[in-house]
Design a protein around this motif. Sequence first.
Motif, PDB file in Angstrom:
ATOM      1  N   SER A 158       0.640  -8.162   5.700  1.00  0.00           N
ATOM      2  CA  SER A 158       0.335  -8.942   4.593  1.00  0.00           C
ATOM      3  C   SER A 158      -1.045  -9.460   4.238  1.00  0.00           C
ATOM      4  O   SER A 158      -1.944  -9.064   5.356  1.00  0.00           O
ATOM      5  N   MET A 159      -1.053  -9.908   3.111  1.00  0.00           N
ATOM      6  CA  MET A 159      -2.764 -10.439   2.946  1.00  0.00           C
ATOM      7  C   MET A 159      -3.310 -11.387   3.740  1.00  0.00           C
ATOM      8  O   MET A 159      -4.409 -11.244   4.240  1.00  0.00           O
ATOM      9  N   GLU A 160      -2.163 -11.990   4.423  1.00  0.00           N
ATOM     10  CA  GLU A 160      -2.778 -13.109   5.430  1.00  0.00           C
ATOM     11  C   GLU A 160      -3.334 -12.585   6.809  1.00  0.00           C
ATOM     12  O   GLU A 160      -4.233 -13.089   7.379  1.00  0.00           O
ATOM     13  N   LEU A 225      -2.689   0.987  12.641  1.00  0.00           N
ATOM     14  CA  LEU A 225      -2.927   1.360  11.731  1.00  0.00           C
ATOM     15  C   LEU A 225      -1.936   0.887  10.647  1.00  0.00           C
ATOM     16  O   LEU A 225      -0.525   0.959  11.157  1.00  0.00           O
ATOM     17  N   SER A 226      -2.387   0.613   9.637  1.00  0.00           N
ATOM     18  CA  SER A 226      -1.468  -0.133   8.598  1.00  0.00           C
ATOM     19  C   SER A 226      -1.139   0.602   7.260  1.00  0.00           C
ATOM     20  O   SER A 226      -2.344   0.741   6.638  1.00  0.00           O
ATOM     21  N   LEU A 227      -0.116   1.014   6.841  1.00  0.00           N
ATOM     22  CA  LEU A 227       0.093   2.007   5.884  1.00  0.00           C
ATOM     23  C   LEU A 227       0.108   1.136   4.496  1.00  0.00           C
ATOM     24  O   LEU A 227       1.126   1.260   3.713  1.00  0.00           O
ATOM     25  N   SER A 228      -1.196   0.741   4.027  1.00  0.00           N
ATOM     26  CA  SER A 228      -1.360  -0.058   2.879  1.00  0.00           C
ATOM     27  C   SER A 228      -1.422   0.825   1.646  1.00  0.00           C
ATOM     28  O   SER A 228      -0.932   0.471   0.575  1.00  0.00           O
ATOM     29  N   VAL A 291       3.365  -2.141   5.307  1.00  0.00           N
ATOM     30  CA  VAL A 291       2.695  -3.271   4.699  1.00  0.00           C
ATOM     31  C   VAL A 291       3.621  -3.603   3.306  1.00  0.00           C
ATOM     32  O   VAL A 291       3.843  -2.904   2.679  1.00  0.00           O
ATOM     33  N   GLU A 292       3.587  -5.003   3.280  1.00  0.00           N
ATOM     34  CA  GLU A 292       4.386  -5.739   2.143  1.00  0.00           C
ATOM     35  C   GLU A 292       3.053  -5.719   1.156  1.00  0.00           C
ATOM     36  O   GLU A 292       2.271  -6.417   1.140  1.00  0.00           O
TER      37      GLU A 292
END
Length: 331
Positions: A158-160, A225-228, A291-292
């Motif tokens: 999340s953005m946080e 690795l975050s699938l943004s 990712v949200e």
Amino acid sequence: MHTLVAGTFMATLSVCSLANAAVDIKLAHNGNTNPDDPQNVGVDAFKKMVEERSDGEINVQIYPAGQLGDARAIVEGVQLGMIEMGDVENGPMGGFVPEAMLWDLPFIFRDIDHAHNVLDGEIGSMVQEKYLDAGIRHLAYNDGGFRYFTNDERPIRSMEDLEGLKIRVMESEVMVDTLNAFGASAVPMSFGELYTALQQGVVDGQENPMNLINSQRFYEVQDYLSLSGHFYYPRQYIAGEAWWSTLDAEHQEIISKAALEASAIQREALADYQVEMRKALEGHGMEINEVEKDAFIEAALEKIYPSYYEVLGSGDPERGEELISNIMATE
């Protein structure tokens, strides 16, 4: 009479010789040297097509891996006529062509088909024409893919999770503003400095397509690795306009068509390669998470897009807003 005929013959011969003179092209990029990487698949296909179709009249020498400089240096070299052609990512292009910043806007494209439809349509053509004002001929768009966050602190769901992290970005005003709006601390830095910066903790993370994360071995210094998919990453085949104007029409046609065909080859290669890269990065031990995106998209719409309406509209914010709306409305 004989002197006049001889002089006319020699002048004609000279013109013919110039028309068929060999053309040497330095084609530079700052990607890796792996022949299986889609960028190299594309430029190698371009070289082969151009040399074969010109019957050897055009010679293409490829300079990969930043041998002739980073992306900005390549563009400047093309402008100055020191480099004939480049295959360059979009990051620095907004500094030369403000409208190119359209492609850097976060979440401007829903998926790869949407990106291709826009780039290959009227808006993409409009941006290509703007390059001529900078002394550059834009020949074709190819894919770098969507960009994803990596870091060595925690998964970004999340953005946080981005708050407090120092994230390297390309030297793009839009990208810097975006990461800061997302709560991170954006650090613009050349690609060649990135691995060492990650290794030494100068930055906590970075964002790139999966093939570059793998080829640059970022998995050695990054755990997550975050699938943004927050940025789309187009590249483009560009040529110096002053150099281009010295070519005869036949050679221009050969190069133009080859650039478009090489772009299509590169795009197809990347689609297959991305699947392989995810498996490879998992095999190297990276933790991969979804990712949200809703909060990220809301921040982009409210904080980033409006601040670029004026520059993207060449001084007319309503035109800039309309351009963005038309992109988002494209099927």
